[in-house]
Design a protein around this motif. Structure first.
Motif, PDB file in Angstrom:
ATOM      1  N   THR A 122      -0.155 -13.133  10.287  1.00  0.00           N
ATOM      2  CA  THR A 122       0.209 -13.653  11.600  1.00  0.00           C
ATOM      3  C   THR A 122       1.853 -14.271  11.401  1.00  0.00           C
ATOM      4  O   THR A 122       2.482 -14.866  12.199  1.00  0.00           O
ATOM      5  N   ASP A 123       2.209 -14.174  10.222  1.00  0.00           N
ATOM      6  CA  ASP A 123       3.625 -14.836   9.741  1.00  0.00           C
ATOM      7  C   ASP A 123       4.632 -13.696   9.346  1.00  0.00           C
ATOM      8  O   ASP A 123       4.395 -13.198   8.125  1.00  0.00           O
ATOM      9  N   PRO A 124       5.447 -13.191  10.535  1.00  0.00           N
ATOM     10  CA  PRO A 124       6.129 -11.995  10.039  1.00  0.00           C
ATOM     11  C   PRO A 124       7.122 -12.067   8.808  1.00  0.00           C
ATOM     12  O   PRO A 124       7.552 -11.306   8.291  1.00  0.00           O
ATOM     13  N   ASP A 125       7.708 -13.569   8.752  1.00  0.00           N
ATOM     14  CA  ASP A 125       8.731 -13.662   7.782  1.00  0.00           C
ATOM     15  C   ASP A 125       7.933 -13.779   6.480  1.00  0.00           C
ATOM     16  O   ASP A 125       8.470 -12.991   5.244  1.00  0.00           O
ATOM     17  N   LEU A 126       6.767 -14.196   6.199  1.00  0.00           N
ATOM     18  CA  LEU A 126       6.053 -14.196   5.001  1.00  0.00           C
ATOM     19  C   LEU A 126       5.707 -12.662   4.733  1.00  0.00           C
ATOM     20  O   LEU A 126       5.860 -12.304   3.602  1.00  0.00           O
ATOM     21  N   ARG A 127       4.986 -11.989   5.644  1.00  0.00           N
ATOM     22  CA  ARG A 127       4.768 -10.691   5.496  1.00  0.00           C
ATOM     23  C   ARG A 127       5.983  -9.863   4.967  1.00  0.00           C
ATOM     24  O   ARG A 127       5.797  -8.883   4.089  1.00  0.00           O
ATOM     25  N   LYS A 128       7.172  -9.964   5.415  1.00  0.00           N
ATOM     26  CA  LYS A 128       8.315  -9.159   5.242  1.00  0.00           C
ATOM     27  C   LYS A 128       8.607  -9.544   3.642  1.00  0.00           C
ATOM     28  O   LYS A 128       9.080  -8.451   3.033  1.00  0.00           O
ATOM     29  N   GLN A 129       8.718 -10.638   3.283  1.00  0.00           N
ATOM     30  CA  GLN A 129       8.896 -10.977   1.887  1.00  0.00           C
ATOM     31  C   GLN A 129       7.704 -10.757   0.891  1.00  0.00           C
ATOM     32  O   GLN A 129       8.138 -10.508  -0.417  1.00  0.00           O
ATOM     33  N   LEU A 130       6.415 -10.919   1.387  1.00  0.00           N
ATOM     34  CA  LEU A 130       5.356 -10.697   0.463  1.00  0.00           C
ATOM     35  C   LEU A 130       4.987  -9.199   0.279  1.00  0.00           C
ATOM     36  O   LEU A 130       4.448  -8.930  -0.944  1.00  0.00           O
ATOM     37  N   THR A 131       5.329  -8.269   1.065  1.00  0.00           N
ATOM     38  CA  THR A 131       5.072  -6.883   1.398  1.00  0.00           C
ATOM     39  C   THR A 131       5.384  -6.154  -0.087  1.00  0.00           C
ATOM     40  O   THR A 131       4.395  -5.681  -0.766  1.00  0.00           O
ATOM     41  N   PRO A 132       6.697  -6.251  -0.582  1.00  0.00           N
ATOM     42  CA  PRO A 132       7.231  -5.387  -1.567  1.00  0.00           C
ATOM     43  C   PRO A 132       6.681  -6.000  -3.194  1.00  0.00           C
ATOM     44  O   PRO A 132       6.265  -5.269  -3.840  1.00  0.00           O
ATOM     45  N   VAL A 133       6.216  -7.523  -2.943  1.00  0.00           N
ATOM     46  CA  VAL A 133       5.534  -7.875  -4.115  1.00  0.00           C
ATOM     47  C   VAL A 133       4.281  -7.723  -4.252  1.00  0.00           C
ATOM     48  O   VAL A 133       3.930  -7.220  -5.360  1.00  0.00           O
ATOM     49  N   ALA A 134       3.453  -7.465  -3.112  1.00  0.00           N
ATOM     50  CA  ALA A 134       2.198  -7.025  -3.098  1.00  0.00           C
ATOM     51  C   ALA A 134       2.017  -5.478  -3.514  1.00  0.00           C
ATOM     52  O   ALA A 134       1.199  -5.106  -4.413  1.00  0.00           O
ATOM     53  N   GLU A 135       2.994  -4.660  -2.938  1.00  0.00           N
ATOM     54  CA  GLU A 135       2.996  -3.360  -3.386  1.00  0.00           C
ATOM     55  C   GLU A 135       3.074  -3.010  -4.868  1.00  0.00           C
ATOM     56  O   GLU A 135       2.335  -2.320  -5.470  1.00  0.00           O
ATOM     57  N   GLN A 136       4.236  -3.965  -5.286  1.00  0.00           N
ATOM     58  CA  GLN A 136       4.649  -3.708  -6.688  1.00  0.00           C
ATOM     59  C   GLN A 136       3.259  -4.335  -7.691  1.00  0.00           C
ATOM     60  O   GLN A 136       2.876  -3.516  -8.644  1.00  0.00           O
ATOM     61  N   PHE A 137       2.547  -5.306  -7.157  1.00  0.00           N
ATOM     62  CA  PHE A 137       1.609  -5.643  -7.908  1.00  0.00           C
ATOM     63  C   PHE A 137       0.407  -4.697  -8.070  1.00  0.00           C
ATOM     64  O   PHE A 137      -0.200  -4.415  -8.917  1.00  0.00           O
ATOM     65  N   PHE A 138       0.025  -4.269  -6.656  1.00  0.00           N
ATOM     66  CA  PHE A 138      -1.181  -3.239  -6.741  1.00  0.00           C
ATOM     67  C   PHE A 138      -0.757  -2.061  -7.362  1.00  0.00           C
ATOM     68  O   PHE A 138      -2.007  -1.482  -8.146  1.00  0.00           O
ATOM     69  N   GLU A 139       0.487  -1.641  -7.335  1.00  0.00           N
ATOM     70  CA  GLU A 139       0.732  -0.279  -8.287  1.00  0.00           C
ATOM     71  C   GLU A 139       0.557  -0.374  -9.607  1.00  0.00           C
ATOM     72  O   GLU A 139       0.077   0.420 -10.219  1.00  0.00           O
ATOM     73  N   THR A 140       0.957  -1.849 -10.007  1.00  0.00           N
ATOM     74  CA  THR A 140       0.982  -1.923 -11.441  1.00  0.00           C
ATOM     75  C   THR A 140      -0.570  -2.028 -11.938  1.00  0.00           C
ATOM     76  O   THR A 140      -0.823  -1.598 -13.088  1.00  0.00           O
ATOM     77  N   ILE A 141      -1.478  -2.538 -11.219  1.00  0.00           N
ATOM     78  CA  ILE A 141      -2.891  -2.722 -11.228  1.00  0.00           C
ATOM     79  C   ILE A 141      -3.638  -1.450 -11.701  1.00  0.00           C
ATOM     80  O   ILE A 141      -4.184  -1.123 -12.647  1.00  0.00           O
ATOM     81  N   THR A 142      -3.035  -0.395 -10.751  1.00  0.00           N
ATOM     82  CA  THR A 142      -3.476   0.967 -11.092  1.00  0.00           C
ATOM     83  C   THR A 142      -2.823   1.581 -12.272  1.00  0.00           C
ATOM     84  O   THR A 142      -3.556   2.265 -13.075  1.00  0.00           O
TER      85      THR A 142
END
Length: 213
Positions: A122-142
């Motif tokens: 529900t926080d678009p500013d947080l979502r915008k900044q967190l998305t690339p960090v989360a994508e990189q994190f999850f990709e690295t886990i794999t």
């Protein structure tokens, strides 16, 4: 005649800067884990870290950028622990690997990710900044999962499917067990996951061998 001890070496400006940044990030992680994202104000971070508001904003342009830096640090720490544990015990079977993954999901620092992912909905500013960090994190886990011998027979796509499925399940389990813990079911669930993972690896390996022949 004994020599006088040498005076302590003064830290460089860069060392002092890095020390301050580390204190701010660690305090942000601790605050989110203990009192939640909404209650992790600039004042709370400053109180915990001993850094003034002016000092905080000299290193981070906003509370949001500091929060995202804290999420990045949690990811770095999480991956470092997993890599080290896998290197120490390279012959882990699937169940033991899943147990390690569950342990890391239950670590108190990982609560930071739960808090931020929920808040980002529900926080678009947080979502915008967190998305690339989360994508990189999850990709690295794999990618780290490639070092698990039992999973080397899977394609990258199947490995990602398995790892992301287990990751999402453990995320949900951590949240639900804080309200309704079911230790007996949780133990059986781990066995079920191990059986499913072994079935998937066996099936996919057979299919790949058939296609090559």
């Amino acid at each position: 005649m004994s020599k006088e001890p040498a005076p302590p070496k003064r830290r460089t400006q860069q060392e002092r800067k890095q020390s301050t940044i580390a204190r701010l990030i660690d305090s942000t992680i601790d605050s989110i884990a203990e009192v939640g994202y909404a209650n992790t104000s600039v004042g709370e971070i400053c109180r915990r870290s001993g850094v003034s508001r002016g000092g905080l904003f000299r290193h981070f342009d906003s509370r949001l950028s500091l929060v995202v830096a804290a999420a990045e640090e949690v990811a770095v720490q999480h991956l470092a622990v997993v890599r080290r544990r896998l290197a120490q015990e390279p012959d882990r079977d699937l169940r033991e690997t899943l147990l390690l993954m569950r342990e890391r999901h239950r670590h108190e620092a990982n609560v930071v990710w739960f808090e931020l992912l929920v808040a980002a909905r529900t926080d678009p500013d947080l979502r915008k900044q967190l998305t690339p960090v989360a994508e990189q994190f999850f990709e690295t886990i794999t990618k780290v999962a490639r070092d698990v011998p039992a999973l080397r027979g899977l394609s990258d796509e199947d490995r990602h499917l398995l790892v992301s499925t287990v990751r999402n399940l453990f995320d949900g389990e951590v949240i639900s067990r804080s309200v309704v813990p079911e230790p007996a079911v949780e133990a059986e669930r781990l066995d079920l996951l191990a059986e499913f993972a072994e079935f998937l690896v066996t099936r996919r390996t057979r299919v790949a061998a058939t296609e090559r022949s």
